[in-house]
Design a protein around this motif. Sequence first.
Motif, PDB file in Angstrom:
ATOM      1  N   GLY A 103      38.830  41.154  26.279  1.00 28.20           N
ATOM      2  CA  GLY A 103      37.152  40.823  26.465  1.00 28.20           C
ATOM      3  C   GLY A 103      37.391  39.989  27.597  1.00 28.20           C
ATOM      4  O   GLY A 103      36.355  39.159  27.927  1.00 28.20           O
ATOM      5  N   ALA A 104      38.487  40.612  28.680  1.00 29.90           N
ATOM      6  CA  ALA A 104      38.297  39.720  30.316  1.00 29.90           C
ATOM      7  C   ALA A 104      38.443  40.242  31.312  1.00 29.90           C
ATOM      8  O   ALA A 104      38.771  41.594  30.697  1.00 29.90           O
ATOM      9  CB  ALA A 104      39.803  38.577  30.050  1.00 29.90           C
ATOM     10  N   VAL A 105      37.780  40.286  32.280  1.00 29.21           N
ATOM     11  CA  VAL A 105      37.871  41.365  32.774  1.00 29.21           C
ATOM     12  C   VAL A 105      39.650  40.601  34.281  1.00 29.21           C
ATOM     13  O   VAL A 105      40.071  40.400  33.583  1.00 29.21           O
ATOM     14  CB  VAL A 105      36.616  40.958  34.178  1.00 29.21           C
ATOM     15  CG1 VAL A 105      37.613  40.066  35.023  1.00 29.21           C
ATOM     16  CG2 VAL A 105      36.139  42.378  35.224  1.00 29.21           C
ATOM     17  N   THR A 106      40.170  42.457  34.070  1.00 32.53           N
ATOM     18  CA  THR A 106      41.257  42.170  34.726  1.00 32.53           C
ATOM     19  C   THR A 106      41.287  43.052  36.220  1.00 32.53           C
ATOM     20  O   THR A 106      42.405  42.781  36.960  1.00 32.53           O
ATOM     21  CB  THR A 106      41.963  43.458  34.025  1.00 32.53           C
ATOM     22  OG1 THR A 106      42.140  44.287  33.796  1.00 32.53           O
ATOM     23  CG2 THR A 106      42.574  42.907  32.788  1.00 32.53           C
ATOM     24  N   GLY A 107      40.031  43.280  36.507  1.00 29.35           N
ATOM     25  CA  GLY A 107      39.615  43.945  38.400  1.00 29.35           C
ATOM     26  C   GLY A 107      38.557  45.243  38.511  1.00 29.35           C
ATOM     27  O   GLY A 107      38.050  45.577  37.412  1.00 29.35           O
ATOM     28  N   VAL A 108      38.926  46.058  38.837  1.00 31.08           N
ATOM     29  CA  VAL A 108      38.086  47.177  39.576  1.00 31.08           C
ATOM     30  C   VAL A 108      38.794  48.577  39.716  1.00 31.08           C
ATOM     31  O   VAL A 108      39.747  48.589  40.614  1.00 31.08           O
ATOM     32  CB  VAL A 108      37.334  46.973  40.153  1.00 31.08           C
ATOM     33  CG1 VAL A 108      36.612  45.701  39.622  1.00 31.08           C
ATOM     34  CG2 VAL A 108      37.917  46.872  41.599  1.00 31.08           C
ATOM     35  N   ILE A 110      42.312  53.786  44.023  1.00 32.67           N
ATOM     36  CA  ILE A 110      43.210  51.894  44.281  1.00 32.67           C
ATOM     37  C   ILE A 110      42.110  51.565  43.281  1.00 32.67           C
ATOM     38  O   ILE A 110      41.417  51.725  42.739  1.00 32.67           O
ATOM     39  CB  ILE A 110      42.433  51.352  45.963  1.00 32.67           C
ATOM     40  CG1 ILE A 110      41.009  51.205  46.067  1.00 32.67           C
ATOM     41  CG2 ILE A 110      43.589  51.927  47.195  1.00 32.67           C
ATOM     42  CD1 ILE A 110      41.375  50.324  47.282  1.00 32.67           C
ATOM     43  N   ARG A 111      43.206  50.475  42.741  1.00 28.52           N
ATOM     44  CA  ARG A 111      43.100  49.611  42.080  1.00 28.52           C
ATOM     45  C   ARG A 111      43.239  48.513  42.418  1.00 28.52           C
ATOM     46  O   ARG A 111      43.881  48.019  42.808  1.00 28.52           O
ATOM     47  CB  ARG A 111      44.294  50.271  40.836  1.00 28.52           C
ATOM     48  CG  ARG A 111      44.033  49.525  39.633  1.00 28.52           C
ATOM     49  CD  ARG A 111      44.698  49.921  38.459  1.00 28.52           C
ATOM     50  NE  ARG A 111      45.743  48.427  37.340  1.00 28.52           N
ATOM     51  CZ  ARG A 111      45.549  49.220  36.256  1.00 28.52           C
ATOM     52  NH1 ARG A 111      45.833  50.109  35.736  1.00 28.52           N
ATOM     53  NH2 ARG A 111      45.527  48.224  35.033  1.00 28.52           N
ATOM     54  N   ILE A 112      42.627  46.974  41.752  1.00 30.55           N
ATOM     55  CA  ILE A 112      42.739  45.951  42.417  1.00 30.55           C
ATOM     56  C   ILE A 112      42.291  45.001  40.851  1.00 30.55           C
ATOM     57  O   ILE A 112      41.443  45.197  40.752  1.00 30.55           O
ATOM     58  CB  ILE A 112      41.402  45.739  43.363  1.00 30.55           C
ATOM     59  CG1 ILE A 112      40.933  46.832  44.495  1.00 30.55           C
ATOM     60  CG2 ILE A 112      41.634  44.282  43.805  1.00 30.55           C
ATOM     61  CD1 ILE A 112      40.014  47.279  44.893  1.00 30.55           C
ATOM     62  N   ASP A 113      43.618  44.393  40.897  1.00 32.45           N
ATOM     63  CA  ASP A 113      43.013  43.702  39.924  1.00 32.45           C
ATOM     64  C   ASP A 113      43.006  41.754  40.470  1.00 32.45           C
ATOM     65  O   ASP A 113      43.500  41.813  41.402  1.00 32.45           O
ATOM     66  CB  ASP A 113      44.784  43.267  39.506  1.00 32.45           C
ATOM     67  CG  ASP A 113      45.570  44.407  38.994  1.00 32.45           C
ATOM     68  OD1 ASP A 113      44.636  45.020  38.699  1.00 32.45           O
ATOM     69  OD2 ASP A 113      46.814  44.286  38.972  1.00 32.45           O
ATOM     70  N   ALA A 114      42.558  40.919  39.525  1.00 35.02           N
ATOM     71  CA  ALA A 114      41.525  40.099  39.993  1.00 35.02           C
ATOM     72  C   ALA A 114      41.491  39.809  38.258  1.00 35.02           C
ATOM     73  O   ALA A 114      40.525  40.152  37.277  1.00 35.02           O
ATOM     74  CB  ALA A 114      40.693  40.663  40.736  1.00 35.02           C
ATOM     75  N   PRO A 115      41.074  38.073  38.435  1.00 36.46           N
ATOM     76  CA  PRO A 115      40.772  37.339  37.105  1.00 36.46           C
ATOM     77  C   PRO A 115      39.691  37.162  37.415  1.00 36.46           C
ATOM     78  O   PRO A 115      38.988  36.943  36.090  1.00 36.46           O
ATOM     79  CB  PRO A 115      41.767  36.286  36.447  1.00 36.46           C
ATOM     80  CG  PRO A 115      41.830  35.596  38.225  1.00 36.46           C
ATOM     81  CD  PRO A 115      41.720  37.062  39.236  1.00 36.46           C
ATOM     82  N   LEU A 116      38.432  37.317  38.186  1.00 37.33           N
ATOM     83  CA  LEU A 116      37.385  36.949  39.016  1.00 37.33           C
ATOM     84  C   LEU A 116      36.911  38.158  39.300  1.00 37.33           C
ATOM     85  O   LEU A 116      36.974  38.282  40.593  1.00 37.33           O
ATOM     86  CB  LEU A 116      37.096  36.180  39.631  1.00 37.33           C
ATOM     87  CG  LEU A 116      35.767  35.206  39.974  1.00 37.33           C
ATOM     88  CD1 LEU A 116      34.837  34.731  38.084  1.00 37.33           C
ATOM     89  CD2 LEU A 116      35.908  34.081  40.194  1.00 37.33           C
ATOM     90  N   VAL A 117      35.450  38.552  38.763  1.00 37.57           N
ATOM     91  CA  VAL A 117      34.745  39.582  39.384  1.00 37.57           C
ATOM     92  C   VAL A 117      33.483  39.844  39.116  1.00 37.57           C
ATOM     93  O   VAL A 117      32.913  39.013  38.296  1.00 37.57           O
ATOM     94  CB  VAL A 117      35.340  41.323  39.240  1.00 37.57           C
ATOM     95  CG1 VAL A 117      34.284  42.016  39.576  1.00 37.57           C
ATOM     96  CG2 VAL A 117      36.537  41.657  38.869  1.00 37.57           C
ATOM     97  N   LEU A 118      33.264  39.480  41.003  1.00 38.40           N
ATOM     98  CA  LEU A 118      31.396  39.110  41.051  1.00 38.40           C
ATOM     99  C   LEU A 118      30.768  40.640  41.258  1.00 38.40           C
ATOM    100  O   LEU A 118      31.552  40.953  42.558  1.00 38.40           O
ATOM    101  CB  LEU A 118      31.073  38.375  41.947  1.00 38.40           C
ATOM    102  CG  LEU A 118      31.276  36.122  41.551  1.00 38.40           C
ATOM    103  CD1 LEU A 118      32.449  36.095  41.576  1.00 38.40           C
ATOM    104  CD2 LEU A 118      31.043  36.558  43.234  1.00 38.40           C
TER     105      LEU A 118
END
Lengths: 197, 501
Positions: free
Chosen positions: B212-217, B233-241
């Motif tokens: 239920g939470a975004v982890t990246g793209v 590539i894989r990018i991790d982030a707790p916030l994605v806009l």
Amino acid sequence: MSDAHRRQALASLAALDRRAFLRLAGLAAAVGLLPSGCGDAAPALAPPPDLPLRFLTPRTYAVFGAAAARIVGPAGALRIRARRLDPGARAEAFLASAPTLASTLRQALLVLEFGVPPLLAKLRPFTALDGESQDAILHELMSSRFATKRLLFGGVRSLALLACYGDPASREWIDYPPGHPHTAADIEAAHHYLPDA
Amino acid sequence: MTLREGPRLRADALVVGSGAGGAPAAARLAEAGFEVLVLEAGPRFSASDFLSDEALMTARLGRTGATASGAQSLYAGVCVGGSTVVNDALCWRTPPEVLERWRREHALSELTDAAFAPFVEQAWADVHAEPTLRSHLNRNAHRLELGARRLGWAGEAMPRNVRGCARLGRCNWGCPIDAKQSALVGYLPRAERSGARVLADTQVTRVRVEAGAVTGVEALRLDPASREPLGKIRIDAPLVLLAAGVLETPALLLRSGIAGDGAVGRGLQLHSSAAVTARFAEPVHGYFGPTMAYAVTQFSDVHGHAGPGFMLENTAVHPLVTAAALPGFGSEHARVMEALPHLARAVVVLRDATRGRVEADAEGRARYAYELEPGDVERLRQALRELARAYLAADAREVILPVHGLAPIQNESDLAALDAAPLDPTRIAFLYAVHLFGGAAMGGERAVSACRPDGAVWDVRGLYVTDASTLPSNTGVNPQITIFANALRIASALANRGPTS
């Protein structure tokens, strides 16, 4: 081809959208409205030997050149015949940036080239017709009551205009100012033509 | 082909897209101390790359799409700076009527005029929107203005976000002197000065969500020249806009398995446009000067006007766009093109009532189901008629309507042919839209909206939409200021909370 097949092809025309155009061409081929072989068009319409074709075939290159000459009008047609303007080469460059359109365009050009009644009111390939007869076919597509035929016209027309007026060679017959290598020269040219501030 | 796995990156915040919806958000978050990474599918250019070549630059800087029927073209900038690089620099404040409608129809009670206005004014100042002096209008704008004045219509020169404009007439191909204050020269450098990184040629393919939470793209790195994929590539982030624009954001959500119970993709809306051309006895040279600068507001239904809902705006007379909007083919088409220096052009900006839908096909590519409804077609007919009247009032020798089969108009009685003509999108020469809205709209009710009022995707923590996809309807005016403002609003709320990592 049976009447039932012809009716089916016509009914399909009425309801097809652009994505369904490929299915239309397939259906038309299946019921005999399109020949399955492509062969070569007249040598005058053939691609230059040094132009590698990635998206068009020699035949569709020729059809596109013939259609573009009628669409762009006399001044452009003159330059296409003289090989000073190459719509097919321009189309190749455009399709490189939009490759998903290539198969649709190829099919549209094959319909234009080989379509016969009731699909198109001609019995010979488009590239074998004289200019007046080619205009009649384009007019038939443009004013058809079938949206798919109008879309075919719109698609080929758009790319033909892009190919011809996107070529710097067109600047001379439409009196469009040349681009300058330096921005300062562009600014000077702009201000020459603008109302006084 | 198996693509090489690239590095795994991380950031506090990922911004997918660098245009009007992404760049302001990136700047706001970076200035608040977030480690920001901006991913842009298109290449990065600078002023010296912007050439005086209409065909080349149109292809290089943007992406052309079409509605599913093929009857309407769609265009958006795909480069660092997005559509702000290729737009006409026109600035309109968000109409209060639009905000009122969003509150009433989309349960967006918090979007009051007072709450939204500070972000509009912030955007206005950030991008240096300023009135366009009458002395900066070209003859193309003068022709439309003259016709409107003689008919007693309301109209005005439109504010533009420029600084030191040299009136080159090249706004749509990237400004070669950085006069246009696009995201490329404004918000993105600001973000970078605060530590943000912009990764061009990076196509996001999927948003990753866990529990239920975004982890990246996940993304593809593209070859800058061939545009072919080079690796993943894989990018991790707790916030994605998400701010990849309406052409891409809804489809990205759908192919990531985020459908919002059917709300994602819903509500696509356009400003449908078609151009009218007029030939004058004297030269107009409409390819120089601000590409667009004067608007007839008489028929608008926003900013206090009560018209049927369209604006008429002068537009540049470059060969490709002019040729596309002229009907027919052959000698008659060429006759008008050969008078290019004498042509003026203006475009209808129709506030469509039509709603469509963005879908993703089996391969995840976007499909835009949008059929202009009959009421809109009739308003478009009315708009073409009024535009022709304006040019006739301005002493045009002839007016060429963008309808295949219609002869040039030389006096008002000729307009009967337009009234009688069968009109549907496939009979219009170059029906298009560059203002796209919706597909991931915000709203106060979960069942009918993709995002919450704060831009967060319902039920996915940390995932936000900040571009025009999240606007619940069209705006009736050129929308860049509204998109900037909404992105600033969403990002400001996030910035006030601080980096979540």
